[in-house]
Design an enzyme around this catalytic site. Sequence first.
Site, PDB file in Angstrom:
ATOM      1  N   CYS A  11     -93.183 -22.058 -29.029  1.00 45.64           N
ATOM      2  CA  CYS A  11     -93.927 -23.309 -28.889  1.00 45.64           C
ATOM      3  C   CYS A  11     -93.303 -24.305 -29.859  1.00 45.64           C
ATOM      4  O   CYS A  11     -92.343 -23.971 -30.548  1.00 45.64           O
ATOM      5  CB  CYS A  11     -95.437 -23.130 -29.096  1.00 45.64           C
ATOM      6  N   CYS A  85     -93.197 -26.363 -25.040  1.00 41.87           N
ATOM      7  CA  CYS A  85     -92.021 -26.941 -25.714  1.00 41.87           C
ATOM      8  C   CYS A  85     -91.069 -27.579 -24.717  1.00 41.87           C
ATOM      9  O   CYS A  85     -90.042 -28.114 -25.089  1.00 41.87           O
ATOM     10  CB  CYS A  85     -91.307 -25.927 -26.597  1.00 41.87           C
ATOM     11  N   CYS A  89     -86.134 -25.488 -24.987  1.00 44.69           N
ATOM     12  CA  CYS A  89     -85.700 -24.093 -24.976  1.00 44.69           C
ATOM     13  C   CYS A  89     -84.412 -23.942 -24.177  1.00 44.69           C
ATOM     14  O   CYS A  89     -84.356 -24.352 -23.027  1.00 44.69           O
ATOM     15  CB  CYS A  89     -86.778 -23.220 -24.346  1.00 44.69           C
TER      16      CYS A  89
END
Length: 134
Positions: A11, A85, A89
Amino acid sequence: MSDKPTVLFVCVHNAGRSQMAAGWLTHLAGGAIEVRSAGSAPADQVNPVAVEAMREVGIDITGEQPKVLTVDAVEASDVVITMGCGDACPIFPGKRYEDWKLDDPAGQGIESVRPIRDEIKDRVGKLIGELLPG
């Protein structure tokens, strides 16, 4: 891939949702799954309300520290679970990715964090069932 599946929870701040998820998976999988967590912009400490919510169910995450998300961590994981997020990523072919839509516990009181904690537990339970057949 090692003999144990590896799960990485990500996160933004690695202070709430991902720490609770890592705590649940560590607790419920009993060492059968390697657990990691990280954040795209880690906070300086784990959210104290998340710590308290987990303590209520007998899981101690007070020793955890938010960690920065690295390409190596993603590459070394079999399953990458993101929580808000977005595109921060890195994506690698052949990895399993899931995005769990969960409210962010940041700035919330314990009454608001408990249902997030409980939803994470349910999702982690399903994940264990998929990763550890039988």
